[in-house]
Design an enzyme around this catalytic site. Structure first.
Site, mmCIF file in Angstrom:
data_model
loop_
_atom_site.group_PDB
_atom_site.id
_atom_site.type_symbol
_atom_site.label_atom_id
_atom_site.label_comp_id
_atom_site.label_asym_id
_atom_site.label_seq_id
_atom_site.Cartn_x
_atom_site.Cartn_y
_atom_site.Cartn_z
ATOM 1 C CB CYS A 174 -0.931 0.023 1.048
ATOM 2 S SG CYS A 174 -2.307 -0.926 1.094
ATOM 3 C CG ASP B 52 10.869 -8.967 -6.213
ATOM 4 O OD1 ASP B 52 9.715 -9.477 -5.836
ATOM 5 O OD2 ASP B 52 11.739 -8.839 -5.218
ATOM 6 C CG ASN C 85 4.063 -17.366 -4.187
ATOM 7 O OD1 ASN C 85 4.163 -18.204 -4.876
ATOM 8 N ND2 ASN C 85 5.177 -16.475 -4.162
ATOM 9 C CG HIS D 113 2.513 -9.924 -4.330
ATOM 10 N ND1 HIS D 113 1.968 -10.024 -2.934
ATOM 11 C CD2 HIS D 113 3.386 -10.856 -4.518
ATOM 12 C CE1 HIS D 113 2.595 -10.987 -2.239
ATOM 13 N NE2 HIS D 113 3.596 -11.456 -3.103
ATOM 14 C CG HIS E 32 6.109 -12.917 -7.876
ATOM 15 N ND1 HIS E 32 7.161 -12.673 -7.050
ATOM 16 C CD2 HIS E 32 5.078 -13.429 -6.860
ATOM 17 C CE1 HIS E 32 6.821 -12.721 -5.809
ATOM 18 N NE2 HIS E 32 5.630 -13.094 -5.611
HETATM 19 P P1 5GP Z 1 5.601 -13.477 -1.885
HETATM 20 O O1 5GP Z 1 6.566 -14.025 -1.352
HETATM 21 O O2 5GP Z 1 4.947 -12.688 -1.029
HETATM 22 O O3 5GP Z 1 5.128 -14.005 -3.016
HETATM 23 O O4 5GP Z 1 6.385 -12.068 -2.672
HETATM 24 C C1 5GP Z 1 6.765 -10.819 -1.959
HETATM 25 C C2 5GP Z 1 7.715 -10.222 -2.990
HETATM 26 O O5 5GP Z 1 8.049 -8.961 -2.634
HETATM 27 C C3 5GP Z 1 9.295 -10.770 -2.992
HETATM 28 O O6 5GP Z 1 9.865 -11.343 -4.142
HETATM 29 C C4 5GP Z 1 10.220 -9.797 -2.190
HETATM 30 O O7 5GP Z 1 11.466 -9.445 -2.812
HETATM 31 C C5 5GP Z 1 9.296 -8.406 -2.538
HETATM 32 N N1 5GP Z 1 9.367 -7.456 -1.785
HETATM 33 C C6 5GP Z 1 9.302 -7.363 -0.354
HETATM 34 N N2 5GP Z 1 9.624 -6.128 0.105
HETATM 35 C C7 5GP Z 1 9.814 -5.263 -1.191
HETATM 36 C C8 5GP Z 1 9.947 -3.979 -1.060
HETATM 37 O O8 5GP Z 1 9.952 -3.246 -0.258
HETATM 38 N N3 5GP Z 1 9.859 -3.379 -2.567
HETATM 39 C C9 5GP Z 1 10.124 -4.164 -3.484
HETATM 40 N N4 5GP Z 1 10.046 -3.518 -4.748
HETATM 41 N N5 5GP Z 1 9.764 -5.489 -3.384
HETATM 42 C C10 5GP Z 1 9.561 -6.283 -2.241
HETATM 43 ZN ZN ZN Z 2 -2.002 -3.260 1.189
#
Ligand code: 5GP
Ligand code: ZN
Length: 114
Positions: free
Chosen positions: A7, A30, A87, A100, A102
């Site tokens: 957010c 990412d 995920n 989100h 990817h």
């Molecule tokens: P998840 O594991 O929840 O599917 O993926 C979360 C993704 O968010 C991860 O690939 C991680 O590298 C990315 N991520 C986490 N914190 C941040 C952030 O502050 N900025 C950006 N650009 N990516 C983030």
């Molecule tokens: Zn949010």
């Protein structure tokens, strides 16, 4: 959601490398890329994950999937192949509780995923 990092990225309270934005959606790089191109596509509206989606969100999610095609073309991996992944929950390793998608491209991906 005041403490949600995605957010904060959507509202620009937190810095990120945004590659696409409209009134409903943001796509950004990412911070720990798992491929030469690793983008995250999110709705600006806070939805904690796939399990929280409602009927009214279907158009929004359809727009996100459509955007993945456009971004794959822009980043030049549309033809060689790419992956779009969401995920959900602890077994899938969802770390950020703001839905989100990817979008990964620029290398070959194994199947099944680990
Ligand atoms: P998840 O594991 O929840 O599917 O993926 C979360 C993704 O968010 C991860 O690939 C991680 O590298 C990315 N991520 C986490 N914190 C941040 C952030 O502050 N900025 C950006 N650009 N990516 C983030
Ligand atoms: Zn949010």
């Amino acid at each position: 959601m005041s403490e949600c990092i995605f957010c904060k990225i959507a509202s620009k309270e937190m810095k990120s490398s945004i590659v696409y934005e409209d009134d409903e959606i943001v796509a950004f790089k990412d911070i720990e890329p798992k491929a030469p191109v690793h983008l995250l596509i999110i709705p600006k509206k806070h939805i904690s994950g796939l399990t929280e989606l409602g009927k009214a969100d279907e158009l929004l999610i359809g727009r996100i999937v459509g955007l993945s095609k456009t971004l794959a073309e822009q980043f030049s991996f549309s033809q060689c192949g790419f992956r779009l992944v969401a995920n959900s929950g602890p077994d899938a390793g969802q770390a950020v509780e703001h839905i989100h998608f990817h979008l990964l491209g620029g290398r070959k991906f194994g199947w099944p995923p680990g």
